[in-house]
Design a protein around this motif. Structure first.
Motif, PDB file in Angstrom:
ATOM      1  N   ALA A 110      42.896  17.658 -19.197  1.00 59.24           N
ATOM      2  CA  ALA A 110      42.701  18.751 -19.080  1.00 59.24           C
ATOM      3  C   ALA A 110      41.182  18.459 -17.719  1.00 59.24           C
ATOM      4  O   ALA A 110      41.235  19.310 -17.600  1.00 59.24           O
ATOM      5  CB  ALA A 110      42.728  19.302 -20.295  1.00 59.24           C
ATOM      6  N   ARG A 111      40.799  17.497 -18.190  1.00 57.24           N
ATOM      7  CA  ARG A 111      39.691  17.195 -17.614  1.00 57.24           C
ATOM      8  C   ARG A 111      40.140  17.070 -16.064  1.00 57.24           C
ATOM      9  O   ARG A 111      39.114  16.776 -14.646  1.00 57.24           O
ATOM     10  CB  ARG A 111      38.992  15.907 -18.254  1.00 57.24           C
ATOM     11  N   ASN A 112      41.435  15.925 -15.309  1.00 54.79           N
ATOM     12  CA  ASN A 112      41.108  15.573 -14.711  1.00 54.79           C
ATOM     13  C   ASN A 112      43.033  16.006 -13.656  1.00 54.79           C
ATOM     14  O   ASN A 112      43.515  15.472 -13.741  1.00 54.79           O
ATOM     15  CB  ASN A 112      41.301  14.015 -14.405  1.00 54.79           C
ATOM     16  N   GLN A 147      47.094  17.030 -25.622  1.00 53.16           N
ATOM     17  CA  GLN A 147      46.586  16.799 -25.179  1.00 53.16           C
ATOM     18  C   GLN A 147      47.119  16.260 -24.833  1.00 53.16           C
ATOM     19  O   GLN A 147      48.353  15.098 -24.991  1.00 53.16           O
ATOM     20  CB  GLN A 147      45.449  15.888 -25.998  1.00 53.16           C
ATOM     21  N   HIS A 149      44.972   9.646 -16.456  1.00 52.18           N
ATOM     22  CA  HIS A 149      43.987  10.805 -16.529  1.00 52.18           C
ATOM     23  C   HIS A 149      44.707  12.100 -17.359  1.00 52.18           C
ATOM     24  O   HIS A 149      45.367  12.191 -17.815  1.00 52.18           O
ATOM     25  CB  HIS A 149      44.595  11.581 -15.037  1.00 52.18           C
ATOM     26  N   ASP A 150      43.503  12.016 -18.141  1.00 53.93           N
ATOM     27  CA  ASP A 150      43.187  13.156 -19.109  1.00 53.93           C
ATOM     28  C   ASP A 150      43.938  14.755 -18.334  1.00 53.93           C
ATOM     29  O   ASP A 150      43.290  14.730 -17.296  1.00 53.93           O
ATOM     30  CB  ASP A 150      41.755  13.162 -18.776  1.00 53.93           C
TER      31      ASP A 150
END
Length: 318
Positions: free
Chosen positions: A74-76, A65, A71-72
């Protein structure tokens, strides 16, 4: 998500990446405080560029991760791309456009208005000392000028984090030092720099913290001075005015290397303030006068060769 003043610019845990059967990253953890320079060292194939490509969203990790400016990963990914910049080993400028046109193109890609794009372009040409070359194509530039233009293009969108992947490769010493000064000024303005380099002096000069990567594993991390204390060879060199002082110090200190012709003693040390204070106290207690004292620690070359090639265990900073 809004970042706070204390939130690191980059936090990555357990990053793994393989290409076929080749493991390139084997579960690395990285934390980079905001407004600092973090340097990653390692031999060719160690995984430095792969780490940069993952954190800058160019490729995905197989596991792990990461958060970039809150900001992530994987998602952002799109949010991350809006707050980062990247300069690779080789200049990415368009050689058919002028320097000014290259910057205006980047302004368009960053969705700046024509007016704001021209203003930003003028600012960057001034900041990177490229005003006189603005109407010329990069084909006429020196290597250092092209690299400055490349970095200026990265800054058009005012990124909070910049990934510099071996940014001074191939530059002469003067151009390299010019780039160092630009990098320091960016950090002074609040930008976070993630720097990979094979120039050990570059990491020593610039980085607040350094990670040594070898075989896809982080084998050591710390400040330059902390890393230098990991490898043997550090010593304090004592010089005496006469043979009597040399003899007394040799007897008092015990484990030393002496040079009677030069009236010097080499006393092994880890280079820490505590070790130096202890040595001075022992000399004072024995009323031994020292004419000159200098501390010698291993350099990053020593660290690099000592820590790379064996990834069985991460070195511990004491």
């Amino acid at each position: 998500m809004t970042t706070t003043l204390t939130e690191p610019a980059i936090v990555a845990t357990g990053l793994r990446k393989s290409f076929g059967k080749k493991v390139v990253l084997d579960g690395i953890d990285v934390t980079v405080p905001a407004g600092t320079i973090f340097s990653m060292l390692g031999p060719n194939g160690a995984g430095k560029t792969t780490t940069v490509h993952i954190l800058s969203t160019l490729i995905s990790a197989d596991a792990g991760q990461a958060r970039i400016v809150g900001h992530d990963l994987a998602r952002n990914a799109n949010d991350i791309r809006r707050v980062i910049g990247m300069t690779g080993q080789f200049s990415a400028v368009d050689k058919l456009l002028t320097g000014e046109e290259n910057l205006m193109l980047m302004a368009d890609l960053n969705h700046l208005s024509r007016r704001d794009g021209k203003r930003r372009t003028a600012q960057l040409l001034e900041q990177f000392d490229l005003v006189d070359a603005a109407r010329r194509t990069p084909a006429t530039y020196s290597g250092g000028m092209r690299r400055r233009l490349d970095l200026a293009m990265t800054l058009v969108g005012s990124p909070k984090v910049i990934f510099l992947d071996e940014p001074t490769t191939g530059l002469d010493p003067r151009s390299r030092r010019t780039m160092w000064q630009i990098i320091r000024e960016l950090v002074a303005g609040g930008v976070t720099i993630f720097l990979t380099t094979q120039y050990l002096e570059e990491a020593d000069q610039l980085a607040d913290r350094i990670a040594v990567l070898d075989g896809g594993k982080l084998v050591a991390e710390g400040t330059a001075e902390e890393l230098k204390r990991l490898v043997p060879g550090g010593h304090v060199l004592l010089k005496f005015a006469d043979p009597r002082g040399l003899e007394s110090a040799a007897y008092t200190l015990g484990d030393v290397r002496r040079d009677d012709d030069k009236l010097t003693l080499q006393v092994p040390t880890d280079g820490s303030v505590r070790a130096l204070r202890s040595l001075i106290d022992r000399l004072d207690d024995a009323t031994i006068e020292v004419e000159d004292l200098s501390v010698h620690t291993p350099d990053l070359d020593d660290v690099f060769f000592a820590l790379t090639g064996n990834t069985n265990q991460k070195a511990e900073i004491q």
